[in-house]
Design a protein around this motif. Structure first.
Motif, PDB file in Angstrom:
ATOM      1  N   SER A  61      41.786 -21.077  -2.780  1.00 24.72           N
ATOM      2  CA  SER A  61      41.493 -21.987  -3.900  1.00 24.72           C
ATOM      3  C   SER A  61      40.968 -21.203  -5.095  1.00 24.72           C
ATOM      4  CB  SER A  61      40.449 -23.025  -3.495  1.00 24.72           C
ATOM      5  OG  SER A  61      40.910 -23.769  -2.421  1.00 24.72           O
ATOM      6  N   LEU A  62      40.080 -20.241  -4.835  1.00 24.11           N
ATOM      7  CA  LEU A  62      39.539 -19.433  -5.933  1.00 24.11           C
ATOM      8  C   LEU A  62      40.642 -18.603  -6.586  1.00 24.11           C
ATOM      9  CD1 LEU A  62      36.138 -18.302  -4.377  1.00 24.11           C
ATOM     10  CD2 LEU A  62      36.479 -19.904  -6.277  1.00 24.11           C
ATOM     11  N   LYS A  63      41.522 -18.079  -5.750  1.00 25.55           N
ATOM     12  CA  LYS A  63      42.631 -17.264  -6.269  1.00 25.55           C
ATOM     13  C   LYS A  63      43.567 -18.104  -7.143  1.00 25.55           C
ATOM     14  CE  LYS A  63      45.745 -15.353  -3.491  1.00 25.55           C
ATOM     15  NZ  LYS A  63      46.121 -14.740  -2.211  1.00 25.55           N
ATOM     16  N   MET A  64      43.703 -19.376  -6.792  1.00 24.84           N
ATOM     17  CA  MET A  64      44.670 -20.237  -7.480  1.00 24.84           C
ATOM     18  C   MET A  64      44.034 -21.095  -8.584  1.00 24.84           C
ATOM     19  SD  MET A  64      47.416 -19.437  -5.924  1.00 24.84           S
ATOM     20  CE  MET A  64      48.689 -20.667  -6.086  1.00 24.84           C
ATOM     21  N   GLN A  65      42.733 -20.926  -8.821  1.00 22.82           N
ATOM     22  CA  GLN A  65      42.050 -21.852  -9.735  1.00 22.82           C
ATOM     23  C   GLN A  65      42.648 -21.873 -11.147  1.00 22.82           C
ATOM     24  OE1 GLN A  65      37.915 -21.019 -10.538  1.00 22.82           O
ATOM     25  NE2 GLN A  65      38.207 -18.855 -10.092  1.00 22.82           N
ATOM     26  N   ASN A  66      43.085 -20.724 -11.653  1.00 21.21           N
ATOM     27  CA  ASN A  66      43.659 -20.717 -13.005  1.00 21.21           C
ATOM     28  C   ASN A  66      44.957 -21.518 -13.079  1.00 21.21           C
ATOM     29  OD1 ASN A  66      41.613 -19.317 -14.130  1.00 21.21           O
ATOM     30  ND2 ASN A  66      42.573 -17.291 -13.877  1.00 21.21           N
ATOM     31  N   ILE A  67      45.736 -21.402 -12.022  1.00 19.73           N
ATOM     32  CA  ILE A  67      46.994 -22.175 -11.980  1.00 19.73           C
ATOM     33  C   ILE A  67      46.665 -23.661 -11.988  1.00 19.73           C
ATOM     34  CG2 ILE A  67      49.011 -22.742 -10.553  1.00 19.73           C
ATOM     35  CD1 ILE A  67      49.092 -19.797  -9.738  1.00 19.73           C
ATOM     36  N   GLY A  68      45.668 -24.054 -11.169  1.00 22.41           N
ATOM     37  CA  GLY A  68      45.260 -25.456 -11.101  1.00 22.41           C
ATOM     38  C   GLY A  68      44.780 -25.965 -12.454  1.00 22.41           C
ATOM     39  N   LEU A  69      43.947 -25.157 -13.104  1.00 22.75           N
ATOM     40  CA  LEU A  69      43.414 -25.575 -14.410  1.00 22.75           C
ATOM     41  C   LEU A  69      44.536 -25.693 -15.439  1.00 22.75           C
ATOM     42  CD1 LEU A  69      40.106 -23.485 -14.501  1.00 22.75           C
ATOM     43  CD2 LEU A  69      40.329 -25.981 -14.324  1.00 22.75           C
ATOM     44  N   ASN A  70      45.461 -24.735 -15.426  1.00 21.09           N
ATOM     45  CA  ASN A  70      46.595 -24.812 -16.356  1.00 21.09           C
ATOM     46  C   ASN A  70      47.478 -26.023 -16.070  1.00 21.09           C
ATOM     47  OD1 ASN A  70      45.920 -22.612 -17.895  1.00 21.09           O
ATOM     48  ND2 ASN A  70      47.010 -21.157 -16.589  1.00 21.09           N
ATOM     49  N   MET A  71      47.626 -26.347 -14.801  1.00 17.45           N
ATOM     50  CA  MET A  71      48.417 -27.537 -14.452  1.00 17.45           C
ATOM     51  C   MET A  71      47.741 -28.800 -14.965  1.00 17.45           C
ATOM     52  SD  MET A  71      49.775 -26.630 -10.645  1.00 17.45           S
ATOM     53  CE  MET A  71      50.694 -28.136 -10.345  1.00 17.45           C
ATOM     54  N   LEU A  72      46.410 -28.829 -14.882  1.00 14.53           N
ATOM     55  CA  LEU A  72      45.673 -29.981 -15.418  1.00 14.53           C
ATOM     56  C   LEU A  72      45.833 -30.061 -16.938  1.00 14.53           C
ATOM     57  CD1 LEU A  72      42.283 -30.099 -13.469  1.00 14.53           C
ATOM     58  CD2 LEU A  72      43.945 -31.952 -13.687  1.00 14.53           C
ATOM     59  N   LYS A  73      45.689 -28.899 -17.595  1.00 13.61           N
ATOM     60  CA  LYS A  73      45.795 -28.851 -19.060  1.00 13.61           C
ATOM     61  C   LYS A  73      47.163 -29.328 -19.531  1.00 13.61           C
ATOM     62  CE  LYS A  73      42.967 -24.909 -20.028  1.00 13.61           C
ATOM     63  NZ  LYS A  73      43.128 -23.484 -20.242  1.00 13.61           N
ATOM     64  N   THR A  74      48.204 -28.903 -18.842  1.00  9.73           N
ATOM     65  CA  THR A  74      49.563 -29.241 -19.266  1.00  9.73           C
ATOM     66  C   THR A  74      50.046 -30.555 -18.635  1.00  9.73           C
ATOM     67  OG1 THR A  74      50.404 -27.832 -17.512  1.00  9.73           O
ATOM     68  CG2 THR A  74      50.267 -26.852 -19.704  1.00  9.73           C
ATOM     69  N   LYS A  75      49.122 -31.255 -17.969  1.00  7.01           N
ATOM     70  CA  LYS A  75      49.401 -32.550 -17.347  1.00  7.01           C
ATOM     71  C   LYS A  75      50.472 -32.473 -16.240  1.00  7.01           C
ATOM     72  CE  LYS A  75      47.684 -35.291 -21.039  1.00  7.01           C
ATOM     73  NZ  LYS A  75      47.760 -35.633 -22.323  1.00  7.01           N
ATOM     74  N   ARG A  76      50.545 -31.295 -15.631  1.00  5.45           N
ATOM     75  CA  ARG A  76      51.457 -31.148 -14.493  1.00  5.45           C
ATOM     76  C   ARG A  76      50.764 -31.600 -13.204  1.00  5.45           C
ATOM     77  NH1 ARG A  76      56.539 -30.483 -14.728  1.00  5.45           N
ATOM     78  NH2 ARG A  76      56.528 -29.114 -12.932  1.00  5.45           N
ATOM     79  N   LEU A  77      49.455 -31.774 -13.294  1.00  9.04           N
ATOM     80  CA  LEU A  77      48.688 -32.264 -12.157  1.00  9.04           C
ATOM     81  C   LEU A  77      48.007 -33.553 -12.597  1.00  9.04           C
ATOM     82  CD1 LEU A  77      47.865 -31.404  -9.275  1.00  9.04           C
ATOM     83  CD2 LEU A  77      45.844 -30.361 -10.268  1.00  9.04           C
ATOM     84  N   ASN A  78      48.260 -34.596 -11.848  1.00 13.89           N
ATOM     85  CA  ASN A  78      47.729 -35.899 -12.206  1.00 13.89           C
ATOM     86  C   ASN A  78      46.294 -36.043 -11.686  1.00 13.89           C
ATOM     87  OD1 ASN A  78      47.203 -38.570 -12.611  1.00 13.89           O
ATOM     88  ND2 ASN A  78      49.132 -39.303 -11.718  1.00 13.89           N
ATOM     89  N   VAL A  79      45.342 -36.247 -12.610  1.00 13.29           N
ATOM     90  CA  VAL A  79      43.943 -36.364 -12.181  1.00 13.29           C
ATOM     91  C   VAL A  79      43.725 -37.583 -11.286  1.00 13.29           C
ATOM     92  CG1 VAL A  79      42.699 -35.038 -13.931  1.00 13.29           C
ATOM     93  CG2 VAL A  79      43.392 -37.365 -14.430  1.00 13.29           C
TER      94      VAL A  79
END
Ligand code: SF4
Length: 151
Positions: A98-116
């Motif tokens: 999770s720590l390794k992937m956190q930037n990807i997750g945050l970028n997905m949230l920013k670009t709305k690729r991940l639905n909150v």
């Protein structure tokens, strides 16, 4: 060929069918028009039902997590699926991944690729109860078939 040679257990314990990505190339190209993709899925499902599916094979684990995630509400909750993948090999490894992937997750949230909304459960299909009824009926039919064939 292994099936024809009667190597039932070796076939069902094999990792091959868990590698199938459902690209359907084999069906398109098979000169005998064998439904190989469906055979692969059928074997994987059968092995799973009999408890013979390889426990440590990553794609087998992924398939099981995907299925569990999907059948709950009739739609995949990508956030939960991602997290269950990260944590599938234990808590410590989950935190590390999770720590390794956190930037990807945050970028997905920013670009709305991940639905909150997925954080609080996500959305399901319109008739989740109907879906459960269909799945229960399918299980019932399968169990009756298995009992009939002694599997
Ligand atoms: S078995 Fe067929 S559908 Fe599955 S990955 Fe191989 S070619 Fe693709």
């Amino acid at each position: 060929m292994m099936i024809r040679a009667g190597k039932r257990d070796e076939v069902l314990r094999s990792t091959s069918m868990w590698m199938c990505t459902s690209c359907y190339n084999c069906i398109v190209r098979c000169p005998r028009e064998l439904p190989i993709t469906h055979i692969m899925h059928g074997l994987a499902h059968y092995a799973q039902r009999l408890g013979l599916a390889p426990k440590e094979q990553p794609t087998a684990k992924f398939s099981q997590l995907f299925w569990k995630n999907l059948v709950k509400k009739g739609r995949v909750n990508e956030l939960k699926l991602g997290l269950s993948l990260y944590f599938m090999n234990g808590f410590a490894e989950g935190v590390k991944t999770s720590l390794k992937m956190q930037n990807i997750g945050l970028n997905m949230l920013k670009t709305k690729r991940l639905n909150v909304m997925e954080v609080i459960g996500g959305h399901g299909c319109k008739d989740a109860k109907g879906l459960q009824a269909i799945l229960n009926k399918a299980r019932e039919i399968e169990l009756a078939k298995a009992a009939k064939h002694g599997a």
